[in-house]
Every structure is written in structure tokens, then in C-alpha cells.
Design a protein around this motif. Structure first.
Motif, mmCIF file in Angstrom:
data_model
loop_
_atom_site.group_PDB
_atom_site.id
_atom_site.type_symbol
_atom_site.label_atom_id
_atom_site.label_comp_id
_atom_site.label_asym_id
_atom_site.label_seq_id
_atom_site.Cartn_x
_atom_site.Cartn_y
_atom_site.Cartn_z
ATOM 1 N N THR A 147 0.832 -1.205 0.000
ATOM 2 C CA THR A 147 0.000 0.000 0.000
ATOM 3 C C THR A 147 0.864 1.252 0.000
ATOM 4 O O THR A 147 0.660 2.167 -0.803
ATOM 5 N N GLY A 148 1.855 1.290 0.884
ATOM 6 C CA GLY A 148 2.747 2.439 0.945
ATOM 7 C C GLY A 148 3.537 2.629 -0.335
ATOM 8 O O GLY A 148 3.676 3.751 -0.834
ATOM 9 N N PHE A 150 2.711 1.655 -3.329
ATOM 10 C CA PHE A 150 1.802 2.099 -4.390
ATOM 11 C C PHE A 150 1.501 3.592 -4.243
ATOM 12 O O PHE A 150 1.543 4.340 -5.220
ATOM 13 N N LEU A 151 1.219 4.043 -3.034
ATOM 14 C CA LEU A 151 0.964 5.472 -2.806
ATOM 15 C C LEU A 151 2.188 6.314 -3.149
ATOM 16 O O LEU A 151 2.067 7.442 -3.642
ATOM 17 N N SER A 154 2.976 8.153 -6.681
ATOM 18 C CA SER A 154 2.474 9.458 -7.111
ATOM 19 C C SER A 154 2.456 10.516 -6.008
ATOM 20 O O SER A 154 1.901 11.591 -6.201
ATOM 21 N N SER A 155 3.080 10.230 -4.880
ATOM 22 C CA SER A 155 2.916 11.166 -3.766
ATOM 23 C C SER A 155 4.192 11.826 -3.264
ATOM 24 O O SER A 155 4.108 12.765 -2.492
ATOM 25 N N LYS A 161 -0.859 12.353 1.610
ATOM 26 C CA LYS A 161 -0.678 11.051 0.960
ATOM 27 C C LYS A 161 0.751 10.527 1.072
ATOM 28 O O LYS A 161 0.975 9.343 1.360
ATOM 29 N N GLY A 162 1.733 11.383 0.878
ATOM 30 C CA GLY A 162 3.124 10.951 0.943
ATOM 31 C C GLY A 162 3.556 10.561 2.336
ATOM 32 O O GLY A 162 4.334 9.619 2.520
ATOM 33 N N ALA A 165 2.078 7.240 2.938
ATOM 34 C CA ALA A 165 2.853 6.248 2.181
ATOM 35 C C ALA A 165 4.109 5.856 2.942
ATOM 36 O O ALA A 165 4.416 4.659 3.090
ATOM 37 N N CYS A 168 3.284 3.765 6.011
ATOM 38 C CA CYS A 168 2.924 2.394 5.613
ATOM 39 C C CYS A 168 4.166 1.596 5.231
ATOM 40 O O CYS A 168 4.289 0.420 5.596
#
Length: 193
Positions: A147-148, A150-151, A154-155, A161-162, A165, A168
Motif C-alpha cells: 500500500t505504501g 503504491f501510494l 504518485s505522492s 498522501k506521501g 505512504a 505504511c
């Protein structure tokens, strides 16, 4: 100790991400530049953590995963140097962003995109191998790491979001390290019998 060390880069990045300016201008340029000088040391440590976690994988996966981790360090480091340090320095010199900095940001972002995909590929290798070897015990770590990662595609480390990420990634790496620690499966096997 290994579990703490593989989690630490993600935790530090999440903390620094709380201060990452969302826009680069004359007012934020100095912190933008200085922060990315610090990040130039921290970002590669995520790749080093992947390198460590890939130790417990089959040889072909280990080599492919470590090649991907190396790609992350090189290409994401280029983003940090160009758009981070260089972009901040250019903005400081011109007291604001100009069109002259656009090519620096464009190539930096392209290289960073490649680096983020390399990071994601190495994380997939780590998660899949952990799941195959440690079964149910590896599920939480795999979920957090993937999950982290994947985020992160783009973050960068921008809030929120970053930062999420990076947290995670830190939790996922720590959990996978914990279940795959050398000697851990032998201890668990002896307690079951």
C-alpha cells in the motif's frame, strides 16, 4: 535491531514530509533546497532497507529485487538532486520560479517516476517472497508495504498522501523484518512441537 533499522528511513521521511512545502516559490525555496539536501541522504536508505529484506529471498528474486532497489536509489536520487536541490537553488537565485526551471523539473520528475516504479517492483518481490515463506504471519507487513509503495508512486513525501505512504512503508518493512528475522522460524517451530 534489524526491524528498527529497516523502519527508520520511512519514519524519518514521514516526519520530514510534514514540513515539505506544497509549492516552490521565493518564500519556500531555501527550505525546499535544504530539505532535499537532507533527503538526499535519507531516500537511499529506503533502498538499503529493501536490500536487507531481500536477503531472505530465492537467489533470482534477490538479484532482480536488488537491481530494482538500486534503480530506485539512482533514479529517485536524480529527482531529489534536480527538482529538489537544483530547483530550490534556482528559485532562490531568481527569487521565484521562472520558465527556465521547467526543464529541470520535467527531467527530474521523469527520473523520479522510474525510481518510484523500481521501488514498487522491489517491494513486490519482498512481499511475495515473505507471503510464500511465512504465510499468514506476513500478510500485515505485505499489505502495509505494498500500500505504501503504491501510494509512493504518485505522492513523493507530501502531506497527507506521501506521509501516509512513508508510514505504511515503515510499518510494512518492520513487520516483514520481524516475521522473517534470522532464527525466528526455528524458535517458533520449537515452541509448536
Amino acid at each position: 535491531m534489524r526491524t528498527l533499522l529497516v523502519a527508520l528511513p520511512g519514519l524519518v521521511l514521514a516526519t520530514i514530509g510534514l514540513t515539505h512545502p506544497h509549492h516552490l516559490d521565493g518564500d519556500t525555496a531555501q527550505w525546499w533546497r535544504d530539505m532535499h539536501i537532507i533527503l538526499a541522504v535519507i531516500f537511499p536508505l529506503l533502498g538499503a532497507a529493501q536490500w536487507v529484506l531481500l536477503e531472505d529471498t530465492p537467489m533470482p528474486v534477490r538479484y532482480a529485487g536488488r537491481l530494482a532497489a538500486f534503480g530506485y536509489v539512482v533514479f529517485y536520487g536524480a529527482l531529489d538532486a534536480l527538482a529538489g536541490i537544483g530547483g530550490g537553488a534556482m528559485t532562490m537565485a531568481t527569487n521565484g520560479r521562472t520558465d527556465a526551471s521547467l526543464p529541470v523539473f520535467k527531467i527530474g520528475n521523469q527520473l523520479g517516476h522510474v525510481g518510484a516504479w523500481c521501488f514498487f517492483a522491489a517491494s513486490i518481490a519482498i512481499a511475495v517472497c515473505a507471503l510464500l515463506k511465512h504465510k499468514l504471519r506476513a500478510i500485515p507487513g505485505a499489505i502495509f508495504l505494498l500500500t505504501g509503495s503504491f501510494l509512493f508512486l504518485s505522492s513523493h513525501i507530501y502531506w497527507p498522501k506521501g506521509v501516509i505512504a512513508c508510514l505504511c512503508i515503515a510499518i510494512g518493512m518492520a513487520a516483514i523484518s520481524y516475521v522473517s528475522a534470522p532464527g525466528r522460524s526455528a524458535i517458533e517451530d520449537s515452541t509448536v512441537t
